[in-house]
Write a protein that holds these residues in place. Structure first.
Motif, PDB file in Angstrom:
ATOM      1  N   MET A 176       6.757  -0.492  -7.992  1.00  0.00           N
ATOM      2  CA  MET A 176       5.754   0.547  -7.771  1.00  0.00           C
ATOM      3  C   MET A 176       5.094   0.864  -9.110  1.00  0.00           C
ATOM      4  SD  MET A 176       6.203   4.572  -6.749  1.00  0.00           S
ATOM      5  CE  MET A 176       6.635   4.391  -5.044  1.00  0.00           C
ATOM      6  N   ARG A 177       3.780   1.027  -9.078  1.00  0.00           N
ATOM      7  CA  ARG A 177       3.031   1.463 -10.267  1.00  0.00           C
ATOM      8  C   ARG A 177       1.982   2.445  -9.788  1.00  0.00           C
ATOM      9  NH1 ARG A 177       0.994  -4.135 -12.269  1.00  0.00           N
ATOM     10  NH2 ARG A 177       2.864  -5.309 -11.842  1.00  0.00           N
ATOM     11  N   LYS A 178       2.345   3.703  -9.720  1.00  0.00           N
ATOM     12  CA  LYS A 178       1.458   4.717  -9.164  1.00  0.00           C
ATOM     13  C   LYS A 178       1.316   5.892 -10.104  1.00  0.00           C
ATOM     14  CE  LYS A 178       1.060   4.836  -4.315  1.00  0.00           C
ATOM     15  NZ  LYS A 178       1.454   5.247  -3.019  1.00  0.00           N
ATOM     16  N   THR A 179       0.090   6.404 -10.200  1.00  0.00           N
ATOM     17  CA  THR A 179      -0.167   7.615 -10.960  1.00  0.00           C
ATOM     18  C   THR A 179      -0.984   8.549 -10.095  1.00  0.00           C
ATOM     19  OG1 THR A 179      -0.135   6.416 -13.060  1.00  0.00           O
ATOM     20  CG2 THR A 179      -1.171   8.575 -13.062  1.00  0.00           C
ATOM     21  N   ARG A 180      -0.577   9.811 -10.101  1.00  0.00           N
ATOM     22  CA  ARG A 180      -1.285  10.833  -9.319  1.00  0.00           C
ATOM     23  C   ARG A 180      -1.831  11.875 -10.284  1.00  0.00           C
ATOM     24  NH1 ARG A 180       3.513   9.326  -7.057  1.00  0.00           N
ATOM     25  NH2 ARG A 180       3.392   8.470  -4.969  1.00  0.00           N
ATOM     26  N   PHE A 181      -3.120  12.140 -10.163  1.00  0.00           N
ATOM     27  CA  PHE A 181      -3.804  13.111 -11.013  1.00  0.00           C
ATOM     28  C   PHE A 181      -4.190  14.318 -10.167  1.00  0.00           C
ATOM     29  CE2 PHE A 181      -4.653   8.868 -12.643  1.00  0.00           C
ATOM     30  CZ  PHE A 181      -4.430   8.993 -14.003  1.00  0.00           C
ATOM     31  N   PHE A 182      -3.819  15.501 -10.623  1.00  0.00           N
ATOM     32  CA  PHE A 182      -4.164  16.737  -9.931  1.00  0.00           C
ATOM     33  C   PHE A 182      -5.085  17.540 -10.839  1.00  0.00           C
ATOM     34  CE2 PHE A 182      -0.112  15.265  -8.394  1.00  0.00           C
ATOM     35  CZ  PHE A 182      -0.158  15.475  -7.027  1.00  0.00           C
ATOM     36  N   LEU A 212      -0.520  -1.310  -8.821  1.00  0.00           N
ATOM     37  CA  LEU A 212       0.045  -2.556  -8.308  1.00  0.00           C
ATOM     38  C   LEU A 212      -0.815  -3.135  -7.182  1.00  0.00           C
ATOM     39  CD1 LEU A 212       2.456  -4.529  -8.466  1.00  0.00           C
ATOM     40  CD2 LEU A 212       3.611  -3.095  -6.788  1.00  0.00           C
ATOM     41  N   ASN A 213      -1.160  -2.297  -6.199  1.00  0.00           N
ATOM     42  CA  ASN A 213      -1.940  -2.753  -5.049  1.00  0.00           C
ATOM     43  C   ASN A 213      -3.445  -2.561  -5.239  1.00  0.00           C
ATOM     44  OD1 ASN A 213       0.336  -3.544  -3.435  1.00  0.00           O
ATOM     45  ND2 ASN A 213       0.785  -1.363  -3.266  1.00  0.00           N
ATOM     46  N   ARG A 214      -3.826  -2.012  -6.394  1.00  0.00           N
ATOM     47  CA  ARG A 214      -5.230  -1.804  -6.742  1.00  0.00           C
ATOM     48  C   ARG A 214      -5.957  -0.989  -5.677  1.00  0.00           C
ATOM     49  NH1 ARG A 214      -7.248  -6.970 -10.096  1.00  0.00           N
ATOM     50  NH2 ARG A 214      -5.545  -6.980 -11.571  1.00  0.00           N
ATOM     51  N   GLU A 215      -5.421   0.208  -5.464  1.00  0.00           N
ATOM     52  CA  GLU A 215      -6.000   1.121  -4.482  1.00  0.00           C
ATOM     53  C   GLU A 215      -6.153   2.512  -5.085  1.00  0.00           C
ATOM     54  OE1 GLU A 215      -4.097  -0.851  -0.429  1.00  0.00           O
ATOM     55  OE2 GLU A 215      -3.222   0.972  -1.228  1.00  0.00           O
ATOM     56  N   VAL A 216      -7.143   3.236  -4.601  1.00  0.00           N
ATOM     57  CA  VAL A 216      -7.382   4.609  -5.018  1.00  0.00           C
ATOM     58  C   VAL A 216      -7.544   5.462  -3.765  1.00  0.00           C
ATOM     59  CG1 VAL A 216      -8.978   6.179  -6.216  1.00  0.00           C
ATOM     60  CG2 VAL A 216      -8.544   3.904  -7.145  1.00  0.00           C
ATOM     61  N   GLU A 217      -6.915   6.630  -3.780  1.00  0.00           N
ATOM     62  CA  GLU A 217      -7.102   7.618  -2.712  1.00  0.00           C
ATOM     63  C   GLU A 217      -7.518   8.925  -3.354  1.00  0.00           C
ATOM     64  OE1 GLU A 217      -3.744   5.975   0.435  1.00  0.00           O
ATOM     65  OE2 GLU A 217      -3.277   7.690  -0.812  1.00  0.00           O
TER      66      GLU A 217
END
Length: 193
Positions: free
Chosen positions: A101-107, A118-123
């Protein structure tokens, strides 16, 4: 610092503005390569570079812990970094995970941005009173004002981030210009690590 060239981060960075809280998870299955250094220098260093690039504020305080599980250096680590501007980041890196997993969440004010490197996705989940399309949710505040909540998943253009990083560096030499990621950025990430 290849993650700066990740197309998901490039897309998300256009929406990042003064995040207040950042959470990263960089998890990997065990691989004996890289165990001569801690997981901080092996994996977390990528997130430290992204963090410093986005926050653009001096570090105020760092609290961290790490544990050596399968090697002689920490294989899992967690760090809480507080910045002078008030932003707080919580980073976790592990090379003893069952999944990658390689995820970063910005608030930030009115917006949550999740970047999956990793999956090259943005939400993106945001409050936007100006949009006319149907929101996924409407929240009513204490003052009776309704807030429209929207969800978007932008399209990401594919690229070869490593090739783009190398080309950027080569062009900086050829054109005698500062590279996208320079020696100061690398030193700053190492200093925090």
């Amino acid at each position: 610092h290849v993650e700066r060239f990740n197309p998901a981060f490039i897309k998300a960075s256009k929406q990042l503005s003064k995040p207040k809280f950042i959470e990263t998870h960089r998890l990997a299955q065990f691989n004996p390569r890289g165990t001569d250094v801690s997981v901080i220098l092996d994996l977390m260093i990528h997130d430290l570079d992204i963090l410093l690039h986005v926050v653009k504020s001096p570090v105020k305080n760092i609290q961290a812990s790490g544990v050596a599980v399968l090697s002689d250096t920490p294989d899992i680590a967690n760090a809480r970094i507080e910045f002078i501007n008030g932003c707080v980041a919580n980073l976790t890196a592990s090379r003893v995970s069952l999944k990658n997993m390689r995820k970063t969440r910005f608030f930030q004010s009115g917006k949550y941005i999740s970047v999956d490197f990793l999956n090259r996705e943005v939400e993106v989940i945001e409050i936007d009173e100006k949009k006319s399309e149907l929101p996924i949710m409407i929240l009513e505040a204490e003052n009776g004002k309704k807030k429209k909540i929207y969800f978007t998943k932008p399209d990401i253009s594919e690229n070869n981030a490593i090739l783009d990083e190398l080309n950027s560096f080569a062009l900086s030499i050829k054109n005698n210009k500062k590279p996208i990621v320079d020696i100061t950025d690398g030193h700053s990430a190492l200093d925090v690590a």
